[in-house]
Design a protein around this motif. Structure first.
Motif, short mmCIF file in Angstrom:
data_model
loop_
_atom_site.label_atom_id
_atom_site.label_comp_id
_atom_site.label_asym_id
_atom_site.label_seq_id
_atom_site.Cartn_x
_atom_site.Cartn_y
_atom_site.Cartn_z
N LYS A 83 21.00 -54.31 45.65
CA LYS A 83 20.67 -53.76 44.50
C LYS A 83 19.86 -52.36 44.47
CE LYS A 83 19.75 -58.20 42.55
NZ LYS A 83 18.93 -59.59 41.86
N TYR A 84 19.44 -51.68 43.15
CA TYR A 84 19.13 -50.69 43.51
C TYR A 84 17.94 -50.53 43.42
CZ TYR A 84 18.88 -45.56 41.64
OH TYR A 84 19.28 -44.37 41.30
N VAL A 85 16.81 -49.99 44.31
CA VAL A 85 15.48 -49.91 44.14
C VAL A 85 14.69 -48.60 44.57
CG1 VAL A 85 15.30 -52.54 45.62
CG2 VAL A 85 15.60 -50.53 46.69
N LEU A 86 13.89 -48.66 44.28
CA LEU A 86 12.95 -47.52 44.62
C LEU A 86 11.38 -47.67 45.51
CD1 LEU A 86 11.30 -44.83 44.13
CD2 LEU A 86 9.76 -46.16 41.93
N VAL A 87 11.71 -47.40 46.79
CA VAL A 87 10.82 -47.27 47.55
C VAL A 87 9.81 -46.03 47.88
CG1 VAL A 87 10.60 -47.49 49.80
CG2 VAL A 87 12.89 -48.45 49.38
N LYS A 147 20.98 -40.37 47.54
CA LYS A 147 21.38 -39.75 47.72
C LYS A 147 20.07 -38.56 47.49
CE LYS A 147 24.84 -37.88 44.17
NZ LYS A 147 25.46 -38.08 42.94
N TYR A 148 20.92 -37.46 48.28
CA TYR A 148 19.77 -36.21 49.06
C TYR A 148 20.61 -34.86 48.89
CZ TYR A 148 16.28 -33.25 51.28
OH TYR A 148 15.78 -32.19 51.76
N LYS A 149 20.34 -34.44 48.10
CA LYS A 149 21.48 -33.30 48.07
C LYS A 149 22.69 -33.45 47.87
CE LYS A 149 18.44 -29.41 50.51
NZ LYS A 149 17.93 -29.09 51.66
N ASN A 150 23.02 -34.42 46.77
CA ASN A 150 24.62 -34.27 46.18
C ASN A 150 24.90 -35.04 47.78
OD1 ASN A 150 24.04 -33.99 43.55
ND2 ASN A 150 24.74 -31.62 44.29
N LYS A 151 24.67 -35.86 48.14
CA LYS A 151 25.11 -36.77 49.34
C LYS A 151 24.36 -37.78 49.35
CE LYS A 151 26.08 -36.31 54.32
NZ LYS A 151 26.10 -35.76 55.85
N TRP A 152 25.74 -39.19 49.75
CA TRP A 152 24.37 -40.34 50.18
C TRP A 152 24.70 -40.73 51.42
CZ3 TRP A 152 22.55 -43.65 46.61
CH2 TRP A 152 23.03 -43.49 45.17
N GLN A 153 22.95 -41.16 52.14
CA GLN A 153 22.55 -41.82 53.66
C GLN A 153 21.94 -42.80 53.66
OE1 GLN A 153 21.08 -37.68 54.94
NE2 GLN A 153 19.62 -37.76 53.35
N ASP A 154 21.88 -42.69 54.76
CA ASP A 154 21.29 -44.43 55.06
C ASP A 154 19.58 -43.76 55.65
OD1 ASP A 154 23.19 -46.66 54.18
OD2 ASP A 154 24.42 -46.90 56.50
N LEU A 155 18.54 -44.53 55.38
CA LEU A 155 17.47 -44.30 55.99
C LEU A 155 16.63 -45.87 56.08
CD1 LEU A 155 15.25 -42.36 56.24
CD2 LEU A 155 14.50 -43.38 54.04
N LYS A 156 16.40 -45.50 57.66
CA LYS A 156 15.85 -47.64 58.16
C LYS A 156 14.37 -46.41 57.75
CE LYS A 156 19.01 -48.67 61.15
NZ LYS A 156 19.44 -49.32 62.66
N ILE A 179 8.82 -38.44 54.66
CA ILE A 179 9.48 -38.91 55.54
C ILE A 179 10.74 -38.03 55.67
CG2 ILE A 179 11.67 -40.82 56.88
CD1 ILE A 179 9.83 -42.55 55.72
N ASN A 180 10.96 -37.63 55.70
CA ASN A 180 12.31 -36.37 55.50
C ASN A 180 11.34 -34.63 54.22
OD1 ASN A 180 13.83 -37.15 57.42
ND2 ASN A 180 14.87 -37.96 56.74
N GLY A 181 10.87 -35.65 54.66
CA GLY A 181 9.84 -34.12 53.19
C GLY A 181 9.52 -35.26 51.94
N ILE A 182 9.81 -36.65 51.73
CA ILE A 182 10.17 -37.60 50.91
C ILE A 182 9.24 -38.19 50.93
CG2 ILE A 182 12.11 -38.12 48.92
CD1 ILE A 182 13.98 -36.98 50.09
#
Length: 154
Positions: A97-101, A130-139, A107-110
């Motif tokens: 699901k779509y979440v807000l963490v 999505k960060y700078k128009n690129k989807w990426q995973d973050l643990k 973390i990485n400035g965010i």
């Protein structure tokens, strides 16, 4: 509170063999009126028909048990589209699901990440954002998370 525990037990007995799960119970006074709110959910989401059906069952059982002596209004409702995920079970149930963490520190400035909950384990979560128009995973480890809740993607 004794009433809350009795209501939780009563509700659980009604929904235990269904797809519903109990999110929370609230017994409160508002402007001289008592309200009993039972928040339920299921993986596919709650409908008005679900609330009506459960209201009839819970009201009947409450009338039979008769342990609430004062007058009150019964409300069976959804915990909301952007509800807080309060424990590991709720977080696991929200995988995909779509979440807000929100994190305590950047973390990485965010400090706030909107994205899809990709993985959940005992240490933390993986969010695809999505960060700078690129989807990426973050643990993100649980100890770094100040809040996690469902979000509506606009």
């Amino acid at each position: 509170m004794e009433i809350i525990e009795k209501i939780k037990k009563l509700t659980y007995e009604i929904i235990k063999d269904t797809t519903y799960y109990l999110y929370d119970v609230e017994y409160t006074k508002e402007n001289e009126e008592n309200f009993l709110r039972i928040y339920i959910d299921k993986d596919s989401g709650i409908t008005i028909d679900d609330c009506v059906s459960l209201t009839e069952k819970v009201a009947s059982k409450l009338d039979e048990e008769d342990f609430i002596k004062e007058r009150y209004y019964l409300e069976i409702c959804s915990p909301g589209a952007e509800r807080t995920l309060r424990n590991l079970e709720e977080i696991k149930r929200s995988k995909g699901k779509y979440v807000l963490v929100k994190t305590y520190e950047k973390i990485n400035g965010i400090k706030e990440f909107l994205g899809y909950l990709e993985n959940v384990n005992d240490i933390g979560v993986t969010i695809n954002y999505k960060y700078k128009n690129k989807w990426q995973d973050l643990k993100i480890e649980y100890k770094k998370i100040s809040k996690i809740r469902l979000a509506i993607k606009i």
